[in-house]
Design a protein around this motif. Structure first.
Motif, PDB file in Angstrom:
ATOM      1  N   ILE A 263       0.939  -1.205  -0.010  1.00 30.31           N
ATOM      2  CA  ILE A 263       0.022   0.135  -0.053  1.00 30.31           C
ATOM      3  C   ILE A 263       0.862   1.243   0.116  1.00 30.31           C
ATOM      4  CG2 ILE A 263      -1.599   1.462   1.412  1.00 30.31           C
ATOM      5  CD1 ILE A 263      -2.776  -1.283   2.193  1.00 30.31           C
ATOM      6  N   VAL A 266       2.303   1.642  -3.438  1.00 30.18           N
ATOM      7  CA  VAL A 266       1.517   2.121  -4.589  1.00 30.18           C
ATOM      8  C   VAL A 266       0.984   3.528  -4.335  1.00 30.18           C
ATOM      9  CG1 VAL A 266      -0.936   1.956  -5.458  1.00 30.18           C
ATOM     10  CG2 VAL A 266       0.557  -0.240  -5.193  1.00 30.18           C
ATOM     11  N   ARG A 267       0.955   4.061  -2.964  1.00 31.92           N
ATOM     12  CA  ARG A 267       0.545   5.306  -2.718  1.00 31.92           C
ATOM     13  C   ARG A 267       1.613   6.252  -2.909  1.00 31.92           C
ATOM     14  NH1 ARG A 267      -1.859   5.584   2.994  1.00 31.92           N
ATOM     15  NH2 ARG A 267      -3.535   4.624   1.934  1.00 31.92           N
ATOM     16  N   PRO A 271      -0.711   7.895  -6.500  1.00 27.93           N
ATOM     17  CA  PRO A 271      -1.717   8.118  -5.180  1.00 27.93           C
ATOM     18  C   PRO A 271      -3.247   7.837  -5.614  1.00 27.93           C
ATOM     19  CG  PRO A 271      -0.161   9.856  -5.410  1.00 27.93           C
ATOM     20  CD  PRO A 271       0.239   9.046  -6.633  1.00 27.93           C
ATOM     21  N   SER A 273      -4.246   5.397  -7.702  1.00 27.95           N
ATOM     22  CA  SER A 273      -4.310   4.061  -8.479  1.00 27.95           C
ATOM     23  C   SER A 273      -5.442   3.466  -7.855  1.00 27.95           C
ATOM     24  CB  SER A 273      -3.138   3.383  -7.882  1.00 27.95           C
ATOM     25  OG  SER A 273      -3.217   2.085  -8.545  1.00 27.95           O
ATOM     26  N   GLN A 275      -5.975   0.486  -7.264  1.00 30.65           N
ATOM     27  CA  GLN A 275      -5.696  -0.723  -6.647  1.00 30.65           C
ATOM     28  C   GLN A 275      -5.765  -0.319  -4.845  1.00 30.65           C
ATOM     29  OE1 GLN A 275      -1.843  -2.310  -7.920  1.00 30.65           O
ATOM     30  NE2 GLN A 275      -2.877  -3.075  -9.781  1.00 30.65           N
ATOM     31  N   LEU A 276      -5.518   0.903  -4.637  1.00 32.37           N
ATOM     32  CA  LEU A 276      -5.305   1.266  -3.196  1.00 32.37           C
ATOM     33  C   LEU A 276      -6.622   0.659  -2.296  1.00 32.37           C
ATOM     34  CD1 LEU A 276      -3.880   4.679  -3.290  1.00 32.37           C
ATOM     35  CD2 LEU A 276      -2.735   2.635  -2.421  1.00 32.37           C
ATOM     36  N   LEU A 279      -6.251  -3.101  -1.808  1.00 33.73           N
ATOM     37  CA  LEU A 279      -5.193  -3.366  -0.894  1.00 33.73           C
ATOM     38  C   LEU A 279      -5.477  -2.974   0.670  1.00 33.73           C
ATOM     39  CD1 LEU A 279      -2.014  -2.224  -3.205  1.00 33.73           C
ATOM     40  CD2 LEU A 279      -2.816  -4.546  -2.594  1.00 33.73           C
ATOM     41  N   GLN A 280      -5.946  -1.731   0.731  1.00 37.83           N
ATOM     42  CA  GLN A 280      -6.633  -1.336   2.105  1.00 37.83           C
ATOM     43  C   GLN A 280      -7.485  -2.463   2.619  1.00 37.83           C
ATOM     44  OE1 GLN A 280      -5.156   1.340   3.525  1.00 37.83           O
ATOM     45  NE2 GLN A 280      -6.129   0.627   5.315  1.00 37.83           N
TER      46      GLN A 280
END
Length: 397
Positions: A263, A266-267, A271, A273, A275-276, A279-280
């Motif tokens: 995370i 990616v962040r 930022p 994305s 996918q966040l 993932l979170q």
């Protein structure tokens, strides 16, 4: 003056009537030698009576002799002689047990058991025996109590403390009767020893056996409690389950670290994305699962920690029961070994003999003994009479 005195004395004698002189004591009228002979016979009457009885009247009694020793497998110290030799081969004698056998041989129980085996009263009540030796007689009435006292004069057992050997002597009016009675007494003594052995085994092993039984019951109860716990909690071992849970928590922690790192990456790179969020959500799910697994361990009501504490307590109780059972089994083996060492045996050193000569009564010895006692009694009487004469007051003429 002397002549006048004699005349008066003669006159006094002549004045005594003849009828009065005839009333003098009989012994005074007897000759002096006959009086001395009667006194002599009266003084020696005990010796003369014993001589007549033991010389012509007393019935012969035969003595059967047997020797035996009471031994056991236990070892003692401070002994010598034959007992020390027995200890060299692992055998030692017990004087307490020996004296117990002696008392039994002289007891009323032994007499009653002998009467069950043989016609004991008929053996000692033979019609051809003299009136003082036969039973019943002048001194012993026709009862069991008197017969028991009578047998104590006919049955004798002695112990030699140096050799540890006991000697049994039985007197009877026939050789075969003496042998039969002695052999029966030895058999009864062996039965007594066997009963004592049974009692020794029971007393020595009973307590250890009870301890083993209690240990087995305690062990079974502890194992049953553990089984009920496993069925109730649906687990074989909470400790192993907790290990699996901790391993799972550790893996989840690793996955959570990996998810957090991803995370952050990616962040940092993108930022916005898409996918966040996923993932979170995955990281939050891992975090919730970790919290759930930790709660399974630390829950105060039904958590693994409480189950582990209960299981360890039950396991400890089973271990204590197992150790107590093992110690009881060892104590039982020791008690059995000690009981074997305390076993008693009656060993016949010499069996009952069949005498071919009457040894009782010892006629010469008894007559001589009574004669010596008779002389002592006469000497005492003579000294008493001499003392009375010496101290008697002298009368004036």
């Amino acid at each position: 003056m002397q002549l006048a005195f004699d005349t008066r004395d003669v006159t006094r004698q002549s004045d005594v009537p003849a009828a009065a002189r005839s009333r003098r004591p009989f012994l005074v009228a007897l000759p002096r030698r006959l009086i001395s002979l009667l006194v002599f016979l009266l003084a020696l009457s005990p010796t003369l009576t014993a001589s007549v009885y033991y010389g012509f009247v007393a019935t012969d009694r035969y003595v059967s002799e047997a020797q035996f020793v009471i031994r056991s497998a236990s070892r003692t110290t401070g002994t010598t002689g034959f007992t020390a030799f027995l200890q060299m081969v692992g055998i030692s004698g017990s004087q307490d047990d020996t004296f117990a056998v002696h008392d039994f041989i002289s007891s009323r129980d032994a007499m009653l058991k002998l009467m069950e085996r043989m016609p004991l009263r008929e053996m000692y009540g033979k019609p051809d025996a003299d009136a003082l030796s036969v039973f019943p007689n002048l001194f012993y009435g026709d009862t069991l109590e008197y017969f028991h006292r009578y047998l104590k004069w006919r049955i004798d057992v002695s112990h030699n403390s140096n050799t540890g050997i006991s000697t049994l002597k039985v007197q009877a009016f026939s050789p075969e009767d003496a042998r039969r009675i002695a052999d029966a007494l030895l058999d009864l003594s062996e039965q007594l020893i066997n009963q004592m052995n049974v009692r020794i085994r029971q007393d020595s092993v009973r307590f250890a056996t009870d301890e083993v039984r209690r240990g087995e019951e305690r062990m079974v109860a502890a194992q049953l409690t553990i089984t009920n716990f496993r069925n109730r909690e649906v687990t074989l071992d909470p400790t192993r389950s907790s290990v699996h849970v901790m391993e799972l928590v550790a893996r989840l922690a690793g996955e959570l670290s990996t998810a957090n790192a991803l995370i952050a990456e990616v962040r940092a790179s993108s930022p916005s994305s898409p996918q966040l969020p996923s993932l979170q959500r995955r990281a939050d799910a891992i975090r919730e699962q970790m919290a759930l697994e930790r709660a399974r361990i630390s829950n105060s009501s039904d958590g693994l920690a409480e189950k582990i504490a209960q299981f360890e307590q039950l396991t400890l109780e089973r271990e204590f029961a197992s150790r107590a059972l093992g110690a009881a089994i060892v104590a039982l083996d020791t008690a059995r070994s000690e009981a074997r060492r305390q076993q008693l045996y009656l060993e016949r050193v010499a069996g009952p003999s069949v005498p071919d000569q009457a040894l009782e009564p010892q006629r010469g010895f008894l007559i001589a003994t009574i004669f010596v006692l008779n002389l002592i009694a006469l000497m005492i009487v003579w000294l008493f009479v001499a003392g009375m004469r010496l101290h008697a007051p002298v009368r004036d003429l």
